[in-house]
Design a protein around this motif. Structure first.
Motif, PDB file in Angstrom:
ATOM      1  N   ARG A  50     -11.283  -4.900 -10.579  1.00 55.24           N
ATOM      2  CA  ARG A  50     -11.847  -3.603 -10.255  1.00 55.24           C
ATOM      3  C   ARG A  50     -10.808  -2.534 -10.537  1.00 55.24           C
ATOM      4  NH1 ARG A  50     -15.128  -4.196  -4.717  1.00 55.24           N
ATOM      5  NH2 ARG A  50     -15.535  -2.035  -5.271  1.00 55.24           N
ATOM      6  N   LEU A  51     -11.271  -1.391 -10.996  1.00 52.06           N
ATOM      7  CA  LEU A  51     -10.388  -0.272 -11.283  1.00 52.06           C
ATOM      8  C   LEU A  51     -11.015   0.984 -10.691  1.00 52.06           C
ATOM      9  CD1 LEU A  51      -7.829   0.748 -12.805  1.00 52.06           C
ATOM     10  CD2 LEU A  51      -9.337   1.188 -14.736  1.00 52.06           C
ATOM     11  N   SER A  52     -10.404   1.494  -9.633  1.00 53.72           N
ATOM     12  CA  SER A  52     -10.927   2.701  -9.003  1.00 53.72           C
ATOM     13  C   SER A  52     -10.210   3.923  -9.564  1.00 53.72           C
ATOM     14  CB  SER A  52     -10.740   2.641  -7.490  1.00 53.72           C
ATOM     15  OG  SER A  52      -9.369   2.726  -7.167  1.00 53.72           O
ATOM     16  N   VAL A  53     -10.753   5.076  -9.272  1.00 49.60           N
ATOM     17  CA  VAL A  53     -10.111   6.324  -9.677  1.00 49.60           C
ATOM     18  C   VAL A  53      -8.719   6.387  -9.045  1.00 49.60           C
ATOM     19  CG1 VAL A  53     -10.225   8.840  -9.513  1.00 49.60           C
ATOM     20  CG2 VAL A  53     -12.294   7.528 -10.025  1.00 49.60           C
ATOM     21  N   ARG A  54      -8.611   5.978  -7.787  1.00 56.90           N
ATOM     22  CA  ARG A  54      -7.321   5.979  -7.106  1.00 56.90           C
ATOM     23  C   ARG A  54      -6.324   5.054  -7.816  1.00 56.90           C
ATOM     24  NH1 ARG A  54      -7.819   5.055  -1.061  1.00 56.90           N
ATOM     25  NH2 ARG A  54      -8.145   7.294  -1.099  1.00 56.90           N
ATOM     26  N   ASP A  55      -6.775   3.883  -8.256  1.00 67.47           N
ATOM     27  CA  ASP A  55      -5.906   2.962  -9.013  1.00 67.47           C
ATOM     28  C   ASP A  55      -5.401   3.626 -10.290  1.00 67.47           C
ATOM     29  OD1 ASP A  55      -6.438   0.947  -7.117  1.00 67.47           O
ATOM     30  OD2 ASP A  55      -8.104   0.136  -8.306  1.00 67.47           O
ATOM     31  N   ARG A  90     -15.698   6.848  -0.322  1.00 73.06           N
ATOM     32  CA  ARG A  90     -14.636   7.719  -0.831  1.00 73.06           C
ATOM     33  C   ARG A  90     -14.012   7.174  -2.114  1.00 73.06           C
ATOM     34  NH1 ARG A  90     -10.984   7.445   4.209  1.00 73.06           N
ATOM     35  NH2 ARG A  90     -11.808   5.351   3.985  1.00 73.06           N
ATOM     36  N   ARG A  91     -14.261   5.917  -2.428  1.00 70.87           N
ATOM     37  CA  ARG A  91     -13.691   5.301  -3.638  1.00 70.87           C
ATOM     38  C   ARG A  91     -14.770   5.129  -4.694  1.00 70.87           C
ATOM     39  NH1 ARG A  91      -8.556   2.196  -2.613  1.00 70.87           N
ATOM     40  NH2 ARG A  91      -8.847   1.424  -4.707  1.00 70.87           N
ATOM     41  N   LYS A  92     -14.406   5.434  -5.910  1.00 66.11           N
ATOM     42  CA  LYS A  92     -15.319   5.274  -7.043  1.00 66.11           C
ATOM     43  C   LYS A  92     -14.676   4.328  -8.044  1.00 66.11           C
ATOM     44  CE  LYS A  92     -18.239   8.466  -5.691  1.00 66.11           C
ATOM     45  NZ  LYS A  92     -19.542   8.127  -5.210  1.00 66.11           N
ATOM     46  N   GLN A  93     -15.466   3.402  -8.556  1.00 64.98           N
ATOM     47  CA  GLN A  93     -15.007   2.483  -9.587  1.00 64.98           C
ATOM     48  C   GLN A  93     -15.238   3.113 -10.949  1.00 64.98           C
ATOM     49  OE1 GLN A  93     -13.423   0.309  -7.157  1.00 64.98           O
ATOM     50  NE2 GLN A  93     -13.502  -0.747  -9.088  1.00 64.98           N
ATOM     51  N   ILE A  94     -14.310   2.867 -11.866  1.00 64.25           N
ATOM     52  CA  ILE A  94     -14.452   3.349 -13.244  1.00 64.25           C
ATOM     53  C   ILE A  94     -15.034   2.209 -14.065  1.00 64.25           C
ATOM     54  CG2 ILE A  94     -13.280   4.288 -15.258  1.00 64.25           C
ATOM     55  CD1 ILE A  94     -10.992   5.119 -13.337  1.00 64.25           C
ATOM     56  N   GLU A  95     -16.107   2.479 -14.749  1.00 58.82           N
ATOM     57  CA  GLU A  95     -16.757   1.463 -15.579  1.00 58.82           C
ATOM     58  C   GLU A  95     -17.109   2.054 -16.931  1.00 58.82           C
ATOM     59  OE1 GLU A  95     -19.986  -0.463 -13.599  1.00 58.82           O
ATOM     60  OE2 GLU A  95     -18.822  -0.786 -11.778  1.00 58.82           O
ATOM     61  N   LEU A  96     -17.241   1.164 -17.904  1.00 60.69           N
ATOM     62  CA  LEU A  96     -17.653   1.568 -19.247  1.00 60.69           C
ATOM     63  C   LEU A  96     -19.151   1.821 -19.270  1.00 60.69           C
ATOM     64  CD1 LEU A  96     -15.716  -1.078 -21.372  1.00 60.69           C
ATOM     65  CD2 LEU A  96     -15.057   1.291 -20.942  1.00 60.69           C
ATOM     66  N   THR A  97     -19.561   2.787 -20.047  1.00 61.74           N
ATOM     67  CA  THR A  97     -20.990   3.009 -20.259  1.00 61.74           C
ATOM     68  C   THR A  97     -21.493   2.006 -21.300  1.00 61.74           C
ATOM     69  OG1 THR A  97     -20.616   4.578 -22.042  1.00 61.74           O
ATOM     70  CG2 THR A  97     -20.790   5.485 -19.785  1.00 61.74           C
ATOM     71  N   GLN A  98     -22.785   1.901 -21.400  1.00 62.43           N
ATOM     72  CA  GLN A  98     -23.373   1.025 -22.422  1.00 62.43           C
ATOM     73  C   GLN A  98     -22.950   1.485 -23.815  1.00 62.43           C
ATOM     74  OE1 GLN A  98     -24.934  -1.766 -21.651  1.00 62.43           O
ATOM     75  NE2 GLN A  98     -25.105  -2.296 -23.790  1.00 62.43           N
ATOM     76  N   ALA A  99     -22.865   2.774 -24.020  1.00 62.35           N
ATOM     77  CA  ALA A  99     -22.439   3.307 -25.323  1.00 62.35           C
ATOM     78  C   ALA A  99     -21.001   2.895 -25.637  1.00 62.35           C
ATOM     79  CB  ALA A  99     -22.578   4.825 -25.340  1.00 62.35           C
TER      80      ALA A  99
END
Length: 118
Positions: A50-55, A90-99
């Protein structure tokens, strides 16, 4: 065109093929730092971490938190990444879009094509 079999020639052919993707109408282009961020997100996804914005903000080698935040915002607006909720609102994960995943599929095809020319 003279065919050679040096490993460097394969890599250089791949770079040439990958460069053609930049000219195709798909997602808006990324600057070099955004490309590094995208690759980091992709590698993290590949290892199922997992990769959060905070990470991401903690990665000082990428720059200041404020600058990283603006790059993440830019990448979201360009359609490369998305932020998803976690159990902690308060935490958001960064993920790739389908594009973005389709972009990596195209890069993979370039790599396969480059190896066929040896």
């Amino acid at each position: 065109m003279k065919q050679t079999s040096r490993p460097a020639d394969i890599y250089l052919r791949f770079l040439q093929l990958a460069e053609t993707l930049r000219g195709l109408p798909s997602l808006p282009s990324l600057d070099p730092l955004e490309e590094r961020i995208l690759e980091l997100v992709a590698r993290t996804r590949q290892t199922q971490e997992r990769l959060s914005v905070r990470d991401m903000m903690a990665k000082s080698e990428l720059g200041s938190p404020a600058m990283l935040h603006s790059r993440l915002k830019s990448m979201r607006e360009k359609g490369w990444i998305m932020l998803t909720d976690t159990e902690d609102s308060r935490r958001k994960q960064i993920e790739l879009t389908q594009a973005a995943l389709l972009h990596f599929d195209k890069l993979s095809k370039c790599l396969v094509q480059a190896t066929k020319h040896i």
